[in-house]
Design a protein around this motif. Structure first.
Motif, short mmCIF file in Angstrom:
data_model
loop_
_atom_site.label_atom_id
_atom_site.label_comp_id
_atom_site.label_asym_id
_atom_site.label_seq_id
_atom_site.Cartn_x
_atom_site.Cartn_y
_atom_site.Cartn_z
N THR A 1 16.71 15.26 -35.03
CA THR A 1 17.42 16.11 -36.00
C THR A 1 16.51 16.65 -37.10
O THR A 1 16.98 17.34 -38.00
N ARG B 1 20.46 29.32 -41.24
CA ARG B 1 21.29 28.17 -40.93
C ARG B 1 22.76 28.60 -40.84
O ARG B 1 23.22 29.42 -41.63
N HIS C 1 25.52 17.22 -37.36
CA HIS C 1 25.05 18.14 -38.38
C HIS C 1 23.57 17.95 -38.62
O HIS C 1 23.04 16.86 -38.54
N THR C 2 22.89 19.05 -38.95
CA THR C 2 21.49 19.00 -39.35
C THR C 2 21.36 19.64 -40.70
O THR C 2 22.26 20.32 -41.17
N LYS D 1 28.00 25.23 -40.35
CA LYS D 1 28.32 23.97 -39.70
C LYS D 1 27.10 23.07 -39.51
O LYS D 1 27.25 21.88 -39.25
N GLN D 2 25.90 23.62 -39.66
CA GLN D 2 24.69 22.83 -39.52
C GLN D 2 24.32 22.11 -40.82
O GLN D 2 23.40 21.30 -40.82
N THR E 1 16.59 26.64 -34.96
CA THR E 1 16.81 25.79 -36.12
C THR E 1 16.59 24.31 -35.85
O THR E 1 15.90 23.66 -36.59
N PRO E 2 17.19 23.72 -34.81
CA PRO E 2 16.91 22.32 -34.57
C PRO E 2 15.79 22.14 -33.57
O PRO E 2 15.48 23.05 -32.79
#
Length: 212
Positions: free
Chosen positions: A48, A170, A206-207, A173-174, A198-199
């Motif tokens: 993450t 982003r 979540h991140t 929800k992240q 992003t991840p």
């Protein structure tokens, strides 16, 4: 598992998932002095961890590798970067600093979401030399660990990326709900890299973005 290895068979990066939990696992950068020999050092990133942090560390890693190929020094083993080059940028950005009696020091951002730990007393101690986390210390969203022997230059590249003010893409929800009030929204005209992932891998939980 993703496994990549250099032509000299000493430097590698791999991802080890946790089958019981989708989106979980760890990225590891490792260095062996001889092919398939004892581990010289490693750096571990939770799955993450924001992808920008992995990208910037790997960019610096490639630079060190190429510099070593064209010089009489192996920069992946002989690192001249001083520890203060890792944490001085944090202090200049308003991070607090505390020294502990166990031979470690801790650096925390103003909002308290994240931190960097440094074990400066290495005699008779185990554990990572550098450790970083995002989120509250009691329940971090991600952690990164630099073991003994890992080039300090890579740790410096990590903290430089950590405090970067470059806008990131982003989705709402992240971002965990309780951290959203600490973020700022960049102007619509600000340059942003729309194609950046992003991840590190597509996690289901979540991140969070970099500490800002």
């Amino acid at each position: 598992m993703v496994f990549a290895i250099s032509p000299c068979a000493r430097l590698w990066t791999r991802f080890a998932p946790e089958p019981e939990e989708r989106g979980q696992g760890a990225w590891t950068i490792g260095m062996d002095r001889v092919p398939f020999g004892p581990r010289a050092w490693e750096i571990t990133f939770d799955a993450t961890t924001p992808a920008e942090l992995l990208r910037d560390v790997h960019t610096e890693l490639l630079d060190l590798y190429l510099e070593g190929r064209h010089s009489d020094q192996d920069h992946l083993f002989e690192d001249a970067t001083a520890p203060h080059e890792v944490y001085t940028p944090l202090l200049t950005h308003g991070w607090s600093h505390s020294v502990n009696t166990d031979g470690t020091q801790t650096f925390l951002p103003p909002e308290g979401l994240g931190g960097v730990g440094h074990r400066y007393a290495t005699t008779g101690s185990d554990g990572p030399i550098w450790r970083a986390w995002g989120g509250y210390p009691s329940e971090p969203h991600w952690q990164v660990r630099f073991c003994a022997g890992a080039p300090t230059t890579l740790a410096a590249a990590f903290t430089a990326s950590l405090i970067s003010t470059e806008p990131l893409h982003r989705a709402v929800k992240q971002i965990p709900f309780h951290t959203r009030r600490h973020l700022y929204v960049a102007p619509a005209g600000a340059p942003q890299l729309l194609n950046r992932p992003t991840p590190a891998i597509p996690p289901t939980g979540h991140t969070t973005g970099r500490t800002r």
